[in-house]
Design a protein around this motif. Sequence first.
Motif, PDB file in Angstrom:
ATOM      1  N   THR A   3      -5.099  14.079  -0.175  1.00  0.00           N
ATOM      2  CA  THR A   3      -6.487  12.842  -0.494  1.00  0.00           C
ATOM      3  C   THR A   3      -7.351  14.292  -0.802  1.00  0.00           C
ATOM      4  O   THR A   3      -7.971  13.830  -1.662  1.00  0.00           O
TER       5      THR A   3
ATOM      6  N   ALA B  98       1.760   9.651  -4.001  1.00  0.00           N
ATOM      7  CA  ALA B  98       1.095   7.893  -3.499  1.00  0.00           C
ATOM      8  C   ALA B  98      -0.307   8.707  -5.228  1.00  0.00           C
ATOM      9  O   ALA B  98      -0.842   7.681  -5.547  1.00  0.00           O
TER      10      ALA B  98
ATOM     11  N   GLY C   5      -0.241  16.156  -4.817  1.00  0.00           N
ATOM     12  CA  GLY C   5      -1.523  15.275  -4.820  1.00  0.00           C
ATOM     13  C   GLY C   5      -2.211  15.107  -3.427  1.00  0.00           C
ATOM     14  O   GLY C   5      -2.133  14.116  -2.857  1.00  0.00           O
TER      15      GLY C   5
ATOM     16  N   HIS D 134      -1.104  13.149   4.401  1.00  0.00           N
ATOM     17  CA  HIS D 134      -1.757  11.854   4.120  1.00  0.00           C
ATOM     18  C   HIS D 134      -1.733  12.059   6.052  1.00  0.00           C
ATOM     19  O   HIS D 134      -0.489  11.811   6.852  1.00  0.00           O
TER      20      HIS D 134
ATOM     21  N   ASN E  97       5.138   4.632   2.080  1.00  0.00           N
ATOM     22  CA  ASN E  97       5.551   6.016   3.040  1.00  0.00           C
ATOM     23  C   ASN E  97       6.354   5.762   4.344  1.00  0.00           C
ATOM     24  O   ASN E  97       7.232   5.945   4.383  1.00  0.00           O
TER      25      ASN E  97
ATOM     26  N   ASP F  42       1.304   4.949  -5.537  1.00  0.00           N
ATOM     27  CA  ASP F  42       0.186   4.281  -6.022  1.00  0.00           C
ATOM     28  C   ASP F  42      -0.224   3.267  -7.050  1.00  0.00           C
ATOM     29  O   ASP F  42      -1.333   4.193  -7.595  1.00  0.00           O
TER      30      ASP F  42
ATOM     31  N   HIS G  68      -2.164   1.581  -7.278  1.00  0.00           N
ATOM     32  CA  HIS G  68      -3.393   1.285  -7.227  1.00  0.00           C
ATOM     33  C   HIS G  68      -4.422   2.340  -6.546  1.00  0.00           C
ATOM     34  O   HIS G  68      -5.555   1.978  -6.709  1.00  0.00           O
ATOM     35  N   LYS G  69      -3.943   3.154  -7.023  1.00  0.00           N
ATOM     36  CA  LYS G  69      -4.758   4.439  -7.392  1.00  0.00           C
ATOM     37  C   LYS G  69      -5.352   5.118  -8.751  1.00  0.00           C
ATOM     38  O   LYS G  69      -5.789   4.816  -9.342  1.00  0.00           O
TER      39      LYS G  69
ATOM     40  N   SER H  62       1.005  -1.371  -0.312  1.00  0.00           N
ATOM     41  CA  SER H  62       0.167   0.229   0.148  1.00  0.00           C
ATOM     42  C   SER H  62       0.826   1.532   0.063  1.00  0.00           C
ATOM     43  O   SER H  62       1.966   1.247   0.217  1.00  0.00           O
ATOM     44  N   GLY H  63       0.032   2.635  -0.125  1.00  0.00           N
ATOM     45  CA  GLY H  63       0.386   4.011   0.051  1.00  0.00           C
ATOM     46  C   GLY H  63       0.949   3.850   1.094  1.00  0.00           C
ATOM     47  O   GLY H  63       2.421   4.394   1.813  1.00  0.00           O
ATOM     48  N   THR H  64       0.879   3.197   2.174  1.00  0.00           N
ATOM     49  CA  THR H  64       0.810   3.726   3.523  1.00  0.00           C
ATOM     50  C   THR H  64       2.355   2.780   4.512  1.00  0.00           C
ATOM     51  O   THR H  64       3.384   3.834   3.846  1.00  0.00           O
TER      52      THR H  64
ATOM     53  N   ASP I 128       5.323  12.286  -1.500  1.00  0.00           N
ATOM     54  CA  ASP I 128       4.302  11.386  -1.194  1.00  0.00           C
ATOM     55  C   ASP I 128       3.472  11.976  -2.572  1.00  0.00           C
ATOM     56  O   ASP I 128       2.760  12.716  -2.404  1.00  0.00           O
TER      57      ASP I 128
HETATM   58  C1  LIG Z   1      -1.354  11.540  -0.631  1.00  0.00           C
HETATM   59  C2  LIG Z   1      -1.436   9.929  -0.712  1.00  0.00           C
HETATM   60  N1  LIG Z   1      -0.583   9.549   0.462  1.00  0.00           N
HETATM   61  C3  LIG Z   1      -0.777   7.804   1.308  1.00  0.00           C
HETATM   62  C4  LIG Z   1      -2.330   7.710   1.124  1.00  0.00           C
HETATM   63  C5  LIG Z   1      -2.299   5.711   1.650  1.00  0.00           C
HETATM   64  O1  LIG Z   1      -2.044   5.302   0.883  1.00  0.00           O
HETATM   65  P1  LIG Z   1      -2.878   3.769   1.083  1.00  0.00           P
HETATM   66  O2  LIG Z   1      -4.026   3.649   1.011  1.00  0.00           O
HETATM   67  O3  LIG Z   1      -2.582   3.122  -0.174  1.00  0.00           O
HETATM   68  O4  LIG Z   1      -2.433   3.258   1.668  1.00  0.00           O
HETATM   69  C6  LIG Z   1      -3.304   8.109   0.558  1.00  0.00           C
HETATM   70  C7  LIG Z   1      -4.178   7.265   0.153  1.00  0.00           C
HETATM   71  O5  LIG Z   1      -5.350   8.563  -0.290  1.00  0.00           O
HETATM   72  C8  LIG Z   1      -2.977   9.038  -0.091  1.00  0.00           C
HETATM   73  O6  LIG Z   1      -3.977   9.989  -0.663  1.00  0.00           O
END
Ligand SMILES: Cc1ncc(COP(=O)(O)O)c(C=O)c1O
Length: 472
Positions: free
Chosen positions: A197, A224, A195, A148, A125, A254, A256-257, A120-122, A222
């Motif tokens: 959220t 993502a 970008g 985020h 990061n 990401d 997956h986004k 994941s993005g989390t 970031d």
């Molecule tokens: C800018 C940004 N960073 C990190 C994340 C976290 O990504 P993930 O939901 O894949 O863990 C998001 C999720 O929306 C995001 O918009």
Amino acid sequence: MPHDPVPGLLSRATELLEKQFAALPAFESAADTSAMVRVLEDVARRMGDSYPFFHPLYAGQMLKPPHPVARAAYALAMTLNPNNHARDGGRASSEMEIEAVQGIAGIFGWTEFLGHLTSSGTLANLEALWVAGQLAPDKRIVGSEQAHYTHRRISAVLKLEYASIAADYRGRMSVPALETELRKGDVGTVVVTLGTTALGAVDPLDEVLALREKYNFRVHVDAAYGGYFRLISLAEPAQRAFAVIDQADSIVIDPHKHGLQPYGCGCVLFRDPSVGRFYKHDSPYTYFTSKQLHLHPSEQKSLAGDPVHLGEISLECSRAGASAVALWATQQLLPLVPGGEFARGLALGRSAALDLDRRLREDRTGRFQPLAVGAPELDIVVWKMNAKTPELSSELAQRIFTACAARDLHLALVQLPLAWFEPVSESESVIAVETVTCLRSVLMKPEHEVWMDSIWERLTASCAEVMREYRS
Ligand SMILES: Cc1ncc(COP(=O)(O)O)c(C=O)c1O
């Protein structure tokens, strides 16, 4: 529903894959298949209780349907279920991951780098901030208050101090507020979001990099959500920020986004491959093959041609190899190049967002209040409802959200500072005290562009209905 656009796509490829294992002796599967049809029908019934994410009238949260080729490649890979921790678990899929990640790094102009997919993005990061903490354990991490929410939490997990920097009226990190923190002399890393959220706001990376010259800190981007927008033209100042992304120390994006992938696919990239030395571990179960990676940079020669187990350069252990296979297939079909079909898809969503923002601003009834300053930087549109009090505005937003859903139009809600909707000078930052519930639409699908008339019709009809109820 998006059925397979090419009949037999998956079954043909499955047959080809199976042929390659045909020399093995046949065996009976231990799985009891008798109840499978019934159970899968139960699954279909249960899953019907979902928003229709695949449809252009779903224009709410950051949810984009995977490309059909990604779904098919993922399903095909699942016949083997590879694990990309190490080549023992996923020989072909590890190679595909390395190639796919090279393709992603290419968006940012990086050829020598260290990078891999994550769940994941989390987690991506988390790795970037973990490396930042290894390099500067006693220094603070800072990010915009619109970064985020997980950055603060990740920093706490890593036992690194984290501080928020005020955002300006467009949701971008305020550079004067950042410099105030930098003057304290203890900032090790600045998280720059390309970008956000909530708004898809693009922090001024170019200006942050100029400050790096003076204050010497690490820059983690970031991206993502926004990373793929490097492939298309944006308006200034976002264009300027994306143009210098190659100068970041680490980048998260990401697939997956915006990358048309099933969930379970983030990606982290480091500009300096020598950070691989921090990943050294002493697992007795997997076979290390890299002779260079975990050496100190002064002892490292080129990493080129040095076979690396992905588990040697990632914090996670098991990871879905199928994610890499799906991503590789998608990038074969839709190369990540400016002007290509993938980039055109992003541009169409952005054009839908600009269209919706224009309609909201030009609406003669005055019921909509978009952000006071500027059009959307990427493809996310937010607006508040015009009302006498913030409480009433929030209530209207909530009711319109529900009325739209009854017309099959799915939007999202977001809490934003009230001050962002007042007339202001563009560079000011805001101490966000009072917030208001706003409507938000993430227009990620290329189809949103041609569906905008229908989206607008349902939105305005829902507003009229809610306003009528209020007046009566
Ligand atoms: C800018 C940004 N960073 C990190 C994340 C976290 O990504 P993930 O939901 O894949 O863990 C998001 C999720 O929306 C995001 O918009």
